[in-house]
Design a protein around this motif. Structure first.
Motif, PDB file in Angstrom:
ATOM      1  N   VAL A  50     -13.605  80.291 -45.260  1.00 54.16           N
ATOM      2  CA  VAL A  50     -14.710  81.159 -45.673  1.00 54.16           C
ATOM      3  C   VAL A  50     -15.710  81.253 -44.525  1.00 54.16           C
ATOM      4  O   VAL A  50     -16.231  80.240 -44.062  1.00 54.16           O
ATOM      5  N   LYS A  51     -15.959  82.452 -44.066  1.00 55.54           N
ATOM      6  CA  LYS A  51     -16.877  82.666 -42.943  1.00 55.54           C
ATOM      7  C   LYS A  51     -18.126  83.429 -43.363  1.00 55.54           C
ATOM      8  O   LYS A  51     -19.038  83.622 -42.578  1.00 55.54           O
ATOM      9  N   GLU A  52     -18.140  83.900 -44.628  1.00 57.47           N
ATOM     10  CA  GLU A  52     -19.288  84.658 -45.121  1.00 57.47           C
ATOM     11  C   GLU A  52     -19.508  84.318 -46.590  1.00 57.47           C
ATOM     12  O   GLU A  52     -18.574  84.349 -47.383  1.00 57.47           O
ATOM     13  N   ILE A  53     -20.753  83.976 -46.915  1.00 60.78           N
ATOM     14  CA  ILE A  53     -21.097  83.665 -48.300  1.00 60.78           C
ATOM     15  C   ILE A  53     -22.339  84.449 -48.692  1.00 60.78           C
ATOM     16  O   ILE A  53     -23.015  85.040 -47.843  1.00 60.78           O
ATOM     17  N   THR A  54     -22.632  84.428 -49.969  1.00 59.41           N
ATOM     18  CA  THR A  54     -23.821  85.099 -50.489  1.00 59.41           C
ATOM     19  C   THR A  54     -24.594  84.118 -51.352  1.00 59.41           C
ATOM     20  O   THR A  54     -24.003  83.398 -52.163  1.00 59.41           O
ATOM     21  N   ILE A  55     -25.894  84.097 -51.141  1.00 66.06           N
ATOM     22  CA  ILE A  55     -26.796  83.337 -52.008  1.00 66.06           C
ATOM     23  C   ILE A  55     -27.716  84.354 -52.659  1.00 66.06           C
ATOM     24  O   ILE A  55     -28.345  85.163 -51.971  1.00 66.06           O
ATOM     25  N   GLN A  56     -27.782  84.326 -53.986  1.00 66.56           N
ATOM     26  CA  GLN A  56     -28.600  85.286 -54.710  1.00 66.56           C
ATOM     27  C   GLN A  56     -29.645  84.551 -55.545  1.00 66.56           C
ATOM     28  O   GLN A  56     -29.325  83.620 -56.284  1.00 66.56           O
TER      29      GLN A  56
END
Length: 176
Positions: free
Chosen positions: A156-162
């Motif tokens: 995983v090279k890209e994540i999202t925090i919302q």
């Protein structure tokens, strides 16, 4: 002379045995060298992966019952596992009365959340803003380097925090 023949015969047999097994010795040495190369190469690859930054997309939202504006200072950041990172958010009460909000958060992909430690976070704390008041909230987090070793997260090279802010009173009602 007879003893000379016995010694010569004995030495010749030893040499035959040694030379006949030499190919096995060379074969095993080559196998050891190959294994050593593979281990070093894998270690180097893991080290390179751990040093690569992870892109974090920062999404924000505000429930319609709360007249706030809430956004990250930067919508995308790059974090190397093992580093402590501070993320700043701007918030403003757009209404004409004092209101209180509380933020919740989510990670995508979900399994990545096991490796994020929030050292300091405004989430789940009630925050009150006066009319037209602006403030800056900070999230201090740490991404565990073990994330690069887990088979579910290592690629995983890209994540999202919302983060989503809710009206505190409404949030407490729904929690009950």
């Amino acid at each position: 002379i007879e003893s000379y023949k016995v010694i010569k015969y004995f030495n010749m047999n030893i040499m035959k045995i040694i030379f006949s097994k030499l190919y096995l010795i060379i074969f095993f040495l080559l196998i050891l060298i190959l294994l050593f190369y593979l281990v070093i190469n894998k270690f180097q690859k893991n080290k390179e992966t751990a040093n690569q930054p992870i892109t974090i997309n920062l999404l924000t939202g505000v429930h319609p019952n709360l007249s706030w504006e809430f956004k990250p200072v930067k919508s995308k950041i790059f974090v190397k596992p093992g580093e402590v990172t501070t993320v700043e958010y701007m918030v403003e009460n757009l209404g004409n009365k004092e209101t209180t909000g509380v933020a919740t958060f989510a990670y995508f992909p979900n399994q990545f959340g096991n490796y994020i430690s929030k050292i300091n976070c405004f989430c789940y704390d009630a925050r009150t803003l006066k009319p037209e008041e602006k403030d800056k909230y900070s999230l201090v987090m740490f991404i565990d380097p073990e994330v690069t070793k887990d088979s579910k997260t290592k690629n995983v090279k890209e994540i999202t925090i919302q983060f989503i802010f809710f009206d505190y009173k409404e949030y407490k009602k729904s929690e009950s």
